[in-house]
Design a protein around this motif. Structure first.
Motif, PDB file in Angstrom:
ATOM      1  N   GLY A  41      -5.239  -6.433  -5.698  1.00 41.98           N
ATOM      2  CA  GLY A  41      -5.741  -5.359  -6.543  1.00 41.98           C
ATOM      3  C   GLY A  41      -6.678  -4.393  -5.852  1.00 41.98           C
ATOM      4  O   GLY A  41      -7.520  -3.772  -6.499  1.00 41.98           O
ATOM      5  N   TYR A  42      -6.529  -4.239  -4.533  1.00 40.27           N
ATOM      6  CA  TYR A  42      -7.337  -3.272  -3.790  1.00 40.27           C
ATOM      7  C   TYR A  42      -6.458  -2.091  -3.381  1.00 40.27           C
ATOM      8  O   TYR A  42      -5.377  -2.291  -2.826  1.00 40.27           O
ATOM      9  CB  TYR A  42      -7.937  -3.901  -2.530  1.00 40.27           C
ATOM     10  CG  TYR A  42      -8.935  -4.982  -2.821  1.00 40.27           C
ATOM     11  CD1 TYR A  42     -10.249  -4.652  -3.172  1.00 40.27           C
ATOM     12  CD2 TYR A  42      -8.586  -6.326  -2.758  1.00 40.27           C
ATOM     13  CE1 TYR A  42     -11.182  -5.647  -3.439  1.00 40.27           C
ATOM     14  CE2 TYR A  42      -9.511  -7.314  -3.029  1.00 40.27           C
ATOM     15  CZ  TYR A  42     -10.803  -6.967  -3.373  1.00 40.27           C
ATOM     16  OH  TYR A  42     -11.716  -7.953  -3.646  1.00 40.27           O
ATOM     17  N   PRO A  43      -6.925  -0.865  -3.628  1.00 40.44           N
ATOM     18  CA  PRO A  43      -6.132   0.305  -3.218  1.00 40.44           C
ATOM     19  C   PRO A  43      -6.159   0.451  -1.700  1.00 40.44           C
ATOM     20  O   PRO A  43      -7.217   0.330  -1.081  1.00 40.44           O
ATOM     21  CB  PRO A  43      -6.844   1.477  -3.900  1.00 40.44           C
ATOM     22  CG  PRO A  43      -8.251   1.013  -4.111  1.00 40.44           C
ATOM     23  CD  PRO A  43      -8.173  -0.483  -4.300  1.00 40.44           C
ATOM     24  N   LEU A  44      -5.003   0.683  -1.103  1.00 35.84           N
ATOM     25  CA  LEU A  44      -4.917   0.758   0.351  1.00 35.84           C
ATOM     26  C   LEU A  44      -5.647   1.973   0.924  1.00 35.84           C
ATOM     27  O   LEU A  44      -6.050   1.965   2.084  1.00 35.84           O
ATOM     28  CB  LEU A  44      -3.451   0.742   0.798  1.00 35.84           C
ATOM     29  CG  LEU A  44      -2.684  -0.525   0.396  1.00 35.84           C
ATOM     30  CD1 LEU A  44      -1.252  -0.457   0.897  1.00 35.84           C
ATOM     31  CD2 LEU A  44      -3.380  -1.770   0.897  1.00 35.84           C
ATOM     32  N   TRP A  45      -5.869   2.992   0.111  1.00 39.09           N
ATOM     33  CA  TRP A  45      -6.575   4.180   0.603  1.00 39.09           C
ATOM     34  C   TRP A  45      -8.085   3.946   0.696  1.00 39.09           C
ATOM     35  O   TRP A  45      -8.796   4.736   1.282  1.00 39.09           O
ATOM     36  CB  TRP A  45      -6.302   5.399  -0.271  1.00 39.09           C
ATOM     37  CG  TRP A  45      -6.693   5.205  -1.704  1.00 39.09           C
ATOM     38  CD1 TRP A  45      -7.952   5.292  -2.236  1.00 39.09           C
ATOM     39  CD2 TRP A  45      -5.834   4.900  -2.793  1.00 39.09           C
ATOM     40  NE1 TRP A  45      -7.919   5.044  -3.586  1.00 39.09           N
ATOM     41  CE2 TRP A  45      -6.632   4.798  -3.956  1.00 39.09           C
ATOM     42  CE3 TRP A  45      -4.463   4.694  -2.910  1.00 39.09           C
ATOM     43  CZ2 TRP A  45      -6.092   4.507  -5.207  1.00 39.09           C
ATOM     44  CZ3 TRP A  45      -3.951   4.413  -4.138  1.00 39.09           C
ATOM     45  CH2 TRP A  45      -4.755   4.323  -5.276  1.00 39.09           C
ATOM     46  N   SER A  46      -8.590   2.891   0.134  1.00 40.26           N
ATOM     47  CA  SER A  46     -10.050   2.687   0.094  1.00 40.26           C
ATOM     48  C   SER A  46     -10.592   1.937   1.290  1.00 40.26           C
ATOM     49  O   SER A  46     -11.788   1.747   1.402  1.00 40.26           O
ATOM     50  CB  SER A  46     -10.434   1.930  -1.175  1.00 40.26           C
ATOM     51  OG  SER A  46     -10.043   0.568  -1.063  1.00 40.26           O
ATOM     52  N   GLY A  47      -9.707   1.497   2.167  1.00 37.93           N
ATOM     53  CA  GLY A  47     -10.170   0.690   3.299  1.00 37.93           C
ATOM     54  C   GLY A  47     -10.316  -0.771   2.922  1.00 37.93           C
ATOM     55  O   GLY A  47     -10.724  -1.586   3.732  1.00 37.93           O
TER      56      GLY A  47
END
Length: 152
Positions: free
Chosen positions: A142-148
């Motif tokens: 559940g982590y967005p890939l654009w956020s690092g």
């Protein structure tokens, strides 16, 4: 360097560290994230336990601003066999860096988190598949890939 300039340099360094720490404590977004950072209001809508896969034809592609003060995001309107649904892809600045192109009339399959946004069913896309090409946007945790945070 004289004694005064060394003291002034130390004061500037301490002040910069203090300001950086203060912004981090206040939850300020990183410069350039446009409000799309993990832990922000919008990304907090994504739920890994409430996912769905939809397949259909793209009716339209446009940009939108999820919340005041955020940078532009990209979304598609997808017509499936059962319904027409809005699919949020992610921040425009991130998508522009990907080697993945879609346009109206393309047939795609989207897996993502189902939410209600502006009173309508919306899918926050975790991955988009067009033919044999897959665009990953969120990881399985559940982590967005654009956020690092995609490595977690």
């Amino acid at each position: 360097m004289n004694r005064f300039s060394i003291s002034a340099l130390r004061a500037v360094i301490i002040m910069l560290l203090f300001v950086s720490f203060s912004y981090a404590q206040m939850g300020m977004m990183w410069r350039g994230s446009g409000g799309w950072g993990y832990g922000g209001k919008y990304c907090g809508l994504y739920k890994t336990g409430k996912t769905e896969t939809v397949t259909g034809e793209i009716v339209s592609i446009d940009s939108f601003t999820p919340y005041k003060g955020m940078g532009n995001g990209a979304r598609v309107t997808l017509k499936t066999d059962k319904e027409t649904v809005s699919v949020h892809l992610g921040p425009v600045w991130y998508l522009e860096q990907q080697d993945f192109k879609i346009e109206a009339k393309d047939k795609i399959t989207v897996k993502g988190s189902v939410i209600t946004f502006d009173g309508k069913k919306t899918v926050m896309a975790a991955e988009v598949k067009k033919g044999d090409t897959v665009l990953k946007l969120w990881n399985d945790q559940g982590y967005p890939l654009w956020s690092g945070c995609g490595w977690r």
